[in-house]
Design a protein around this motif. Structure first.
Motif, mmCIF file in Angstrom:
data_model
loop_
_atom_site.group_PDB
_atom_site.id
_atom_site.type_symbol
_atom_site.label_atom_id
_atom_site.label_comp_id
_atom_site.label_asym_id
_atom_site.label_seq_id
_atom_site.Cartn_x
_atom_site.Cartn_y
_atom_site.Cartn_z
ATOM 1 N N VAL A 98 0.856 -1.190 0.000
ATOM 2 C CA VAL A 98 0.000 0.000 0.000
ATOM 3 C C VAL A 98 0.894 1.243 0.000
ATOM 4 N N LEU A 99 0.347 2.334 -0.499
ATOM 5 C CA LEU A 99 1.117 3.567 -0.691
ATOM 6 C C LEU A 99 0.481 4.727 0.046
ATOM 7 N N VAL A 100 1.321 5.497 0.748
ATOM 8 C CA VAL A 100 0.901 6.765 1.350
ATOM 9 C C VAL A 100 1.825 7.852 0.825
ATOM 10 N N ASN A 101 1.250 8.871 0.197
ATOM 11 C CA ASN A 101 2.041 10.009 -0.279
ATOM 12 C C ASN A 101 2.049 11.045 0.833
ATOM 13 N N PHE A 102 3.081 11.001 1.661
ATOM 14 C CA PHE A 102 3.110 11.777 2.898
ATOM 15 C C PHE A 102 3.554 13.210 2.631
ATOM 16 N N SER A 103 2.810 14.153 3.195
ATOM 17 C CA SER A 103 3.155 15.574 3.074
ATOM 18 C C SER A 103 3.430 16.139 4.463
ATOM 19 N N GLY A 104 4.441 16.962 4.565
ATOM 20 C CA GLY A 104 4.806 17.560 5.839
ATOM 21 C C GLY A 104 6.115 18.308 5.716
ATOM 22 N N GLU A 105 6.605 18.816 6.822
ATOM 23 C CA GLU A 105 7.863 19.559 6.817
ATOM 24 C C GLU A 105 9.042 18.608 6.968
ATOM 25 N N LYS A 106 10.123 18.932 6.282
ATOM 26 C CA LYS A 106 11.338 18.133 6.401
ATOM 27 C C LYS A 106 11.950 18.319 7.793
ATOM 28 N N THR A 107 12.516 17.245 8.316
ATOM 29 C CA THR A 107 13.145 17.302 9.630
ATOM 30 C C THR A 107 14.533 16.683 9.576
ATOM 31 N N PHE A 108 15.348 17.052 10.565
ATOM 32 C CA PHE A 108 16.720 16.559 10.678
ATOM 33 C C PHE A 108 17.059 16.499 12.155
ATOM 34 N N SER A 109 17.590 15.369 12.618
ATOM 35 C CA SER A 109 17.920 15.239 14.034
ATOM 36 C C SER A 109 19.227 14.475 14.205
ATOM 37 N N VAL A 110 19.833 14.665 15.387
ATOM 38 C CA VAL A 110 21.102 14.022 15.724
ATOM 39 C C VAL A 110 20.887 13.195 16.986
ATOM 40 N N PHE A 111 21.382 11.970 16.979
ATOM 41 C CA PHE A 111 21.254 11.118 18.164
ATOM 42 C C PHE A 111 22.414 10.117 18.195
ATOM 43 N N PRO A 112 22.777 9.577 19.367
ATOM 44 C CA PRO A 112 22.243 9.960 20.689
ATOM 45 C C PRO A 112 22.725 11.356 21.071
ATOM 46 N N ASN A 113 21.958 12.001 21.884
ATOM 47 C CA ASN A 113 22.291 13.348 22.342
ATOM 48 C C ASN A 113 21.890 13.451 23.815
ATOM 49 N N PRO A 114 22.861 13.435 24.738
ATOM 50 C CA PRO A 114 24.313 13.554 24.571
ATOM 51 C C PRO A 114 24.951 12.307 23.934
ATOM 52 N N SER A 115 26.157 12.559 23.364
ATOM 53 C CA SER A 115 26.930 11.503 22.720
ATOM 54 C C SER A 115 28.181 11.211 23.546
ATOM 55 N N ASP A 116 28.751 10.032 23.313
ATOM 56 C CA ASP A 116 30.010 9.723 23.993
ATOM 57 C C ASP A 116 31.218 10.226 23.210
ATOM 58 N N GLY A 117 30.974 10.844 22.033
ATOM 59 C CA GLY A 117 32.057 11.449 21.265
ATOM 60 C C GLY A 117 32.714 10.535 20.246
ATOM 61 N N THR A 118 32.329 9.255 20.207
ATOM 62 C CA THR A 118 32.937 8.345 19.231
ATOM 63 C C THR A 118 32.194 8.351 17.904
ATOM 64 N N ALA A 119 30.871 8.563 17.960
ATOM 65 C CA ALA A 119 30.062 8.538 16.743
ATOM 66 C C ALA A 119 28.721 9.196 17.020
ATOM 67 N N VAL A 120 28.061 9.643 15.959
ATOM 68 C CA VAL A 120 26.692 10.140 16.059
ATOM 69 C C VAL A 120 25.910 9.639 14.854
ATOM 70 N N ASN A 121 24.591 9.651 14.992
ATOM 71 C CA ASN A 121 23.692 9.245 13.913
ATOM 72 C C ASN A 121 22.834 10.423 13.492
ATOM 73 N N PHE A 122 22.429 10.401 12.226
ATOM 74 C CA PHE A 122 21.583 11.459 11.687
ATOM 75 C C PHE A 122 20.317 10.828 11.122
ATOM 76 N N ALA A 123 19.171 11.425 11.463
ATOM 77 C CA ALA A 123 17.896 10.939 10.957
ATOM 78 C C ALA A 123 17.230 12.030 10.138
ATOM 79 N N LEU A 124 16.838 11.693 8.911
ATOM 80 C CA LEU A 124 16.131 12.593 8.013
ATOM 81 C C LEU A 124 14.775 11.972 7.715
#
Length: 330
Positions: free
Chosen positions: A243-269
């Motif tokens: 099934v298909l949903v044509n989703f409309s909304g505002e673009k988002t961008f986040s960083v996690f984990p936050n706080p980080s241990d400084g070795t790596a971070v992830n980005f979610a779009l």
């Protein structure tokens, strides 16, 4: 002969006799035993060689089976695009641990009504033959498939709709047999699917209607293809219509984990980045630490040197979207 030469000859003997799994592709439509195969998708085709454990044959074109074709132990036959396997008096015998993987909803095996003369036989004796219904993807047909027995789930419906910033997926079953759980898979192109994190437990065995719901809290901007996957207690997997949903909304961008241990971070779009999208990590003094070109809606970066405690920033720049997010390193 010196010990050194003996070891060298032994090494060469082992190297020459080593076998490696190979992927073969259809280069044209034709008989499975014809000169239509190659290790790339272009060029002049040839016949399939003797197959070994782990080999994969990818079917991108319509093929016909007119003879008895025996697949190897652990075979994977991947049916892509809108390719069709048609039996014309032939048989496909699959050894143990073999599967046929239907990659798209258009990939299929056509029933020609030939009964026992046109069949797929699995290593444990399960058989699909020409008197059974046509089989369409996406999904996997494996040795657990038993055309003579009832399916684990009788599905009534599967629908998806946007509710605010989320997508709600609902479905219902009329009956379940030795059933374990459902999961939802999502894709931005209708081809490559990934499973949402949450699984939904089934009701074992029941003949009463059961209703289910799952919410996608992070749908992608634009097209979201969803497919329902069911798994019974014996590991048999079945896929239902996409099934298909044509989703409309505002673009988002986040960083996690936050706080980080400084070795790596992830980005979610919540969108699929274009080829010119960049993500830059910099510190409080505007010194660049890392830059990546994301290729998916979820990316990660591992730093060459662990970041010191403090405040940092991640900036994403794409064709029509710029955003800066802060994150802390403890």
């Amino acid at each position: 002969m010196s010990m050194r030469n003996f070891i060298l000859i032994g090494f060469l003997f082992l190297f020459i006799n080593e076998t490696y799994a190979t992927t073969y592709y259809t280069r044209s439509t034709g008989n499975i035993t014809g000169n239509i195969w190659g290790t790339t998708t272009t060029g002049t085709g040839g016949a399939l060689p003797a197959l070994v454990n782990g080999d994969i044959i990818v079917i991108d074109d319509n093929i016909t089976i007119t003879t008895n074709f025996t697949a190897w132990n652990g075979a994977t036959i991947a049916v892509h695009l809108y390719a069709n396997i048609n039996f014309n008096g032939g048989k496909l015998d699959l050894a143990v641990n073999s599967i046929i993987d239907f990659k798209t909803s258009g990939a299929s095996i056509t029933s020609v009504g030939g009964g026992s003369s046109d069949k797929i036989r699995f290593g444990n004796g399960s058989v699909w033959d020409g008197s059974d219904p046509d089989i369409f993807g996406p999904g996997i047909m494996d040795k657990n498939y038993s055309p003579g027995g009832p399916l684990p789930v009788q599905l009534l419906f599967f629908v998806a709709k946007q509710l605010g910033e989320k997508v709600e997926l609902t479905w219902a079953t009329a009956s379940e047999l030795n059933f374990d759980y459902f999961s939802i898979e999502r894709s931005s192109d209708g081809m490559d699917f990934g499973e949402l994190e949450e699984q939904v437990k089934g009701h074992g065995t029941t003949i009463e209607r059961k209703d289910y719901k799952l919410v996608d809290n992070s749908p992608l901007i634009g097209r979201n293809y969803y497919r329902l996957k069911s798994v019974d207690l014996y590991g048999y997997t079945e896929y239902f219509n996409v099934v298909l949903v044509n989703f409309s909304g505002e673009k988002t961008f986040s960083v996690f984990p936050n706080p980080s241990d400084g070795t790596a971070v992830n980005f979610a779009l919540n969108f699929v980045p274009d080829g010119n999208t960049t993500i830059t990590v910099f510190d409080n003094y505007n010194s660049n630490i890392a830059m990546i070109k994301p290729t998916d809606h979820w990316q990660s970066v591992t730093f060459a040197n662990s970041l010191k405690s403090g405040l940092y920033f991640a900036r994403i720049v794409s064709k029509d979207f710029v955003r800066v997010e802060r994150f802390v390193v403890k």
